[in-house]
Structures are given as C-alpha cells and as structure tokens.
Design a protein around this motif. Structure first.
Motif, mmCIF file in Angstrom:
data_model
loop_
_atom_site.group_PDB
_atom_site.id
_atom_site.type_symbol
_atom_site.label_atom_id
_atom_site.label_comp_id
_atom_site.label_asym_id
_atom_site.label_seq_id
_atom_site.Cartn_x
_atom_site.Cartn_y
_atom_site.Cartn_z
ATOM 1 N N ILE A 64 -63.224 34.466 65.049
ATOM 2 C CA ILE A 64 -62.690 35.108 63.845
ATOM 3 C C ILE A 64 -61.895 36.364 64.228
ATOM 4 N N TYR A 65 -62.399 37.113 65.185
ATOM 5 C CA TYR A 65 -61.684 38.270 65.721
ATOM 6 C C TYR A 65 -60.286 37.834 66.177
ATOM 7 N N TYR A 66 -60.249 36.737 66.918
ATOM 8 C CA TYR A 66 -58.966 36.222 67.396
ATOM 9 C C TYR A 66 -58.018 35.964 66.227
ATOM 10 N N ILE A 67 -58.512 35.254 65.202
ATOM 11 C CA ILE A 67 -57.650 34.884 64.067
ATOM 12 C C ILE A 67 -57.178 36.125 63.310
ATOM 13 N N VAL A 68 -58.094 37.072 63.095
ATOM 14 C CA VAL A 68 -57.750 38.278 62.337
ATOM 15 C C VAL A 68 -56.684 39.099 63.083
ATOM 16 N N GLY A 69 -56.748 39.093 64.400
ATOM 17 C CA GLY A 69 -55.730 39.821 65.155
ATOM 18 C C GLY A 69 -54.430 39.052 65.224
ATOM 19 N N TYR A 70 -54.555 37.737 65.371
ATOM 20 C CA TYR A 70 -53.392 36.888 65.653
ATOM 21 C C TYR A 70 -52.514 36.643 64.428
ATOM 22 N N LEU A 71 -53.144 36.309 63.302
ATOM 23 C CA LEU A 71 -52.380 35.861 62.140
ATOM 24 C C LEU A 71 -51.401 36.905 61.586
ATOM 25 N N PRO A 72 -51.839 38.162 61.337
ATOM 26 C CA PRO A 72 -50.863 39.145 60.830
ATOM 27 C C PRO A 72 -49.734 39.375 61.826
ATOM 28 N N LEU A 73 -50.079 39.364 63.116
ATOM 29 C CA LEU A 73 -49.082 39.604 64.155
ATOM 30 C C LEU A 73 -47.997 38.531 64.132
ATOM 31 N N VAL A 74 -48.388 37.250 64.135
ATOM 32 C CA VAL A 74 -47.368 36.196 64.147
ATOM 33 C C VAL A 74 -46.661 36.085 62.806
ATOM 34 N N TYR A 75 -47.389 36.344 61.710
ATOM 35 C CA TYR A 75 -46.727 36.182 60.418
ATOM 36 C C TYR A 75 -45.687 37.270 60.193
ATOM 37 N N ILE A 76 -46.086 38.541 60.371
ATOM 38 C CA ILE A 76 -45.131 39.626 60.133
ATOM 39 C C ILE A 76 -44.005 39.563 61.166
ATOM 40 N N GLY A 77 -44.367 39.289 62.413
ATOM 41 C CA GLY A 77 -43.344 39.157 63.453
ATOM 42 C C GLY A 77 -42.405 38.004 63.155
#
Lengths: 271, 317
Positions: B98-111
């Motif tokens: 879950i830590y991975y997803i919480v860090g990853y998703l905003p990063l790839v989406y906003i980027g």
C-alpha cells in the motif's frame, strides 16, 4: 500573454523531463564502456579510456549469445502462437454466433484479470507433473493463448463491415475464406499491434521463466540479468553491458513500430 | 475484393471450392458450422483452460492444505488463511504494497498529466518527445531495476553525486530500510509515466476545442479551465488509469525482486515477493496459495468498489 507564459513553462518542464527519461539509458551505455566503473566515487560523463572489455567479459563468463537466442526464440514463438490462436478465436466472437457465446467471451475476459501470481504454484506443479520444468516448452505453453489478443482483434474485426462477408458468401465463400481473405487482411493494424505487444511481453517476461528455467544455458535475458547482479556485485560495467544488450533489440523494434504500440495503448484507454 | 471479382470472372477457380463443399456434404450444415466454431476456438480455449482456469481452482485446493511441493498434502482447511491474517510478515507485506501504491500513483498521475497537457499544446517535436517518454515503458523491469540500482548506488551512483553537487548528502537508497521503498517508487514512476501519459493524451485529444474556446471567452483562466473542463472531461481516462494502476500496484514484484529482493531488513517486502519466498524459499506452497487468493480477492474487491463508485465522479459524455 498568460497563456504563452504557461506554454513556455510547460515546454521547459517537458524537455527537462525528456532528459530525465533518456539519461538512465545513456548512463547505462556510458558505464558499460567505462572499465572499472563503480570503483570511483566521481562519475565521469565521458570515460577516460572507453573500451568494450565489459562486453567481452560478459560473453566470456556467461553463455550470453545463447541467452540472447533463447529470449529471441521464445519471443518469436509466443508471438506466432498468439497471433494464430487469437485471430481464430476473435473471428468466432465477431462473426460466428452460437448459443452461450457471450458467456464464453466473458470467461475469456475474466482470465485477463487473473494475476499471474495466483497461478504460479499450481502451474509450477502442473509443469512438474508434465515433466516440463527446465524446458522451453514449459515457458512457452502458458502463453500460447492470449485473452488480451482475442479482445483486441475482436474489436478490430467488429469494425470490418459485414457487407463484405455477405458479398463473399453470395460468391460462395465459406468461413475459412472470409477469415483468411477478407477479415484478416483488413485488421492488419490490430495484428501489428498484437505482434509488438506479444513480442515485448515475452522478451521482458520475468517471473515465469525465473521459476521454470534452471540450466544457465537455457535462461532468458531478464532472468540471466537478474542473476548477473549477484555474480558481478561491484562490476557495474558488466551488469550495464548486459542491460544494454537487452535494451538494443527492443529499442530497434520500438523505433520501427512506435506508431502501433502507442495506438494500441491509447486505444485500450478509450474503451 | 479483387479476389472476389476474380472468382466471378474465372469459373475454374471456384470449382475446387464447390467440390470441397460436396465432400463435406456428409456433415449437415449445422454440424459443419459447429465444427468450424470448435476448430477456431479450441486453439485458444484449451490453453486458457489448462494453464489459467484449472490452475486457478487448484490454487484454491492447494491453499486448503499444508504442502511443501514434494511430499504429500495434508488437509488443514482454512488454517492457512487464519495464519496469514494474523501473521505480522503478511501484514507488513500488505502495508509495504500500500505504501508503494500511495507513493507511486500521485507521482505517475500528476507527472503523466502534466506531460500529456504539454504535449497536447502546440509544442514542437511532439512525436519525438512522446516517443522518448514512452521508451522506458517498453523496457524490461529487470533492466530498469538494474539501471536504477546503479543510478541510486549510495556511494558511487550518479544521483547521489548530483545531489552532492548542490550540497545535499544523498540517502542510502536501497541499502537503507527507510529509503528502499522510495527508491523502488522512483524507478517505477520513471518506467510507467510514459504509459499513463499516452492514455491521458488520448483522452485529452477527445476533449472538444470549442469548450475551451467558450470558457476563454467567458474569461476563465488556465487553471480554471483545467479544473472545470479538462479534468471532468478526462475522468474516464483517469478512472482507467487508477483502476489499472491499483491492479498492477498490488502485484508489484519484478522491480522489487531485482532492486532489493524485499530487503534490507524486509523493509520492501511486498505481497508477491512474499508469495515467491513462501513457495520457493520456505517450501510452504499451501500458505503461498492462500496468500495468492487473498491478494486476488483483495484486488477484486478494490476494483469492484471503484467500478461502483465511478458513477459519482466519472463523466461519460
């Protein structure tokens, strides 16, 4: 004015971003031709005395040529099988109604949602029973059919007007002819997309070959690369040389087929 | 079409087919039709049945047993599931995922969204840039993981060297338990951003230009148009990106295996790495299968919740 300023800011971000995207590849290449990289703490953008010794070491110590061939052979076979099995099934789902067809199609789609990890243990046991551990067939078998491929080609076939089939039927053509001479040639772009996807997926696949293949000579590139790390702990030039070799064919394929790949991905998002 | 014309004007070409039809007269047309359906479907249906559907059910069967892959199976009922739910290792594996997803998703989406917005404007060399951003998507996870392990090498890596130039002491990345997960997230976001960008770009290109023009005439600024026009119009693509990222995020494995192997100190042990270790390191096939099923159900429930909830915010024009 404001619009222009935003545009300039976006442009700068995008170009900087593109540099971030390319730099790791470039750096991998530079490292691979800098002997002894990883020993000094000041990285050099232009190597003092570039050499291909890392590549020589790679091919000396590992059956690397064989490994590249393994990956290539498996990718070509997987792609071939997936094209055949998917296009045949897609034709039925697009053109040959029968009772319960929707249910069968739903089952096909459902298999797409299943994570590989759920299947790992029983598939491994199945392969063991069949005596296929440490064999190419064991790697190949689970991927000869692709629900994604069936779905992709069915979408494409549905957009081929049925008037063409009807005209052909009047001329006395059966399903084999309609499939081979009318529908298939008209869905060539989708076939191209599937070809590229299957090839890349197979070329890059890791978990399943990692589990099935044991003999070093039989391993595929990603599996061998993951193993390199342990053997050449600090020899980053060798590890990066292996990475470069595995990137090159994919890069070549990508440059020539970019259009189909990006179309395919963009298309999945619109559905 | 030309072939059809040919067969019309060229009777001998039709002949073999007619005789073929004659030969198959012994089958009724209905049976013949069914045979063709079977012939076309079996090459894909059989492998899917043998290598996906049957294994899926037998995974459940295995999950009800204690088994080390070689010996005999011992029935334990739902014990494996009970054991896993109370097992701190499994809990932390889920938390790390879950830590991975919480860090990853905003990063790839906003980027991905920023790049898509920029590439959707009148920018030069758009196709080239799009191609460059997409390059990591087609690379193998293992290569990406190895290259990033090298970039993020704490002592000799180029990232920490660059950070040093601007006076920041770089962290230990994959050698440090509190930085191993950020290192994995960074590499993953780098690899996937181009994929997200292409999907969002396709969505953006479907937004009618008139909407923006009308809003501009009404005096709406860039940000206002972004939040009131672009994002709502883009919601189907956003929905797709989120659903897909969560499904893939819960199955994160390749990059973890190659970058940290779950370490150091299990600080990046994710669920699939745990399944792998249970099966091939500890020989606990029963528990591993139970964990696979837990993960599968978890993903299924989360996806269903999203599909249910989409009415509230996804806007299909």
């Amino acid at each position: 004015m404001r619009k222009n300023r935003n545009l300039i800011v976006l442009n700068i971000i995008v170009i900087l971003g593109a540099l971030v995207m390319v730099f790791p590849f470039l750096w991998a290449f530079i490292t691979s031709i800098s002997p002894g990289a990883g020993l000094s703490s000041t990285p050099q953008l232009i190597p003092d005395n570039p050499s291909l010794s890392a590549y020589v070491q790679l091919f000396d110590r590992l059956p690397f040529g064989k490994i590249v061939l393994n990956s290539l052979g498996l990718a070509v076979l997987t792609t071939g099988f997936q094209l055949i099995t998917s296009s045949l099934a897609a034709y039925v789902f697009s053109r040959m109604p029968f009772r319960g067809r929707n249910v069968v199609f739903a089952v096909y789609l459902a298999t797409m949602m299943l994570p590989m990890q759920v299947l790992v243990v029983p598939l491994f046991v199945e392969m063991k029973t069949l005596g296929l551990i440490d064999s190419y067939l064991g790697v190949l078998l689970p991927s000869i059919a692709s629900a994604f491929g069936v779905f992709l080609l069915r979408q494409a076939m549905n957009s081929v007007p049925t008037e063409l089939d009807q005209a052909a039927t009047l001329d006395g053509a059966g399903h084999f002819r309609i499939f081979g001479l009318i529908v298939l040639p008209l869905v060539r772009p989708a076939l191209a997309t599937l070809t590229v996807f299957s090839f890349l997926n197979s070329w890059n696949s890791f978990l399943w070959p990692l589990i099935i293949l044991r003999t070093p000579e039989m391993k595929t590139l990603p599996v061998a690369l993951a193993g390199l790390q342990g053997q050449f702990t600090t020899q980053w030039d060798v590890v990066m040389a292996g990475s470069v070799i595995s990137i090159l064919p994919m890069l070549a394929l990508y440059i020539f087929t970019q259009k189909y790949i990006i179309q395919g991905v963009a298309g999945t998002g619109l559905k | 079409m030309t072939t059809l014309q040919d067969s019309k004007s060229n009777p001998p070409r039709v002949l073999p087919r007619v005789s073929k039809a004659g030969a198959s007269k012994k089958f009724s047309p209905r049976l013949r039709y069914s045979l063709i359906v079977a012939l076309f479907l079996l090459p894909s249906a059989l492998p899917l049945l043998c290598f996906t559907i049957i294994p899926m059910f037998s995974a459940f069967w295995v999950s009800l047993h204690q088994w080390n892959l070689v010996g005999s199976m011992k029935w334990v009922g739902l014990d494996n599931y009970a054991k896993l739910i109370s097992d701190p290792m499994t809990q932390s594996a889920f938390l790390h995922t879950i830590y991975y997803i919480v860090g990853y998703l905003p990063l790839v989406y906003i980027g991905g969204l920023s790049i898509a917005l920029a590439l959707n404007s009148r920018i030069k060399a758009r196709n080239l840039l799009r191609g460059l951003y997409f390059l990591p998507v087609v690379s193998s996870w293992i290569v990406v993981a190895l290259v990033w392990r090298w970039l993020l090498n704490p002592s000799t890596g180029v990232v920490n060297w660059l950070l040093g130039l601007i006076g920041i002491a770089g962290p230990g990345w994959w050698t440090d338990p509190s930085w191993s997960m950020p290192a994995i997230i960074l590499a993953s976001a780098w690899k996937d951003i181009g994929f997200i960008m292409v999907i969002l770009l396709a969505g953006l290109q479907a937004v009618p230009e008139e909407l923006h023009e009308a809003a501009t005439v009404d005096g709406a600024g860039w940000w206002r148009r972004l939040f009131n026009i672009t994002l709502p119009m883009l919601s189907p693509s956003t929905f797709f990106v989120i659903v897909l990222s969560l499904i893939n995020g819960f199955q994160v494995f390749d990059q973890v295996y190659a970058m940290t192997g779950g370490g150091p100190n299990n600080s990046s042990q994710v669920v699939v790495q745990q399944i792998y270790d249970l099966t091939f390191r500890y020989g606990k096939a029963g528990e591993a299968s139970a964990l696979s099923w837990l993960l599968f159900l978890f993903i299924l429930v989360i996806t269903l919740i999203q599909v249910r909830g989409q009415k509230k915010w996804v806007n299909y024009a």
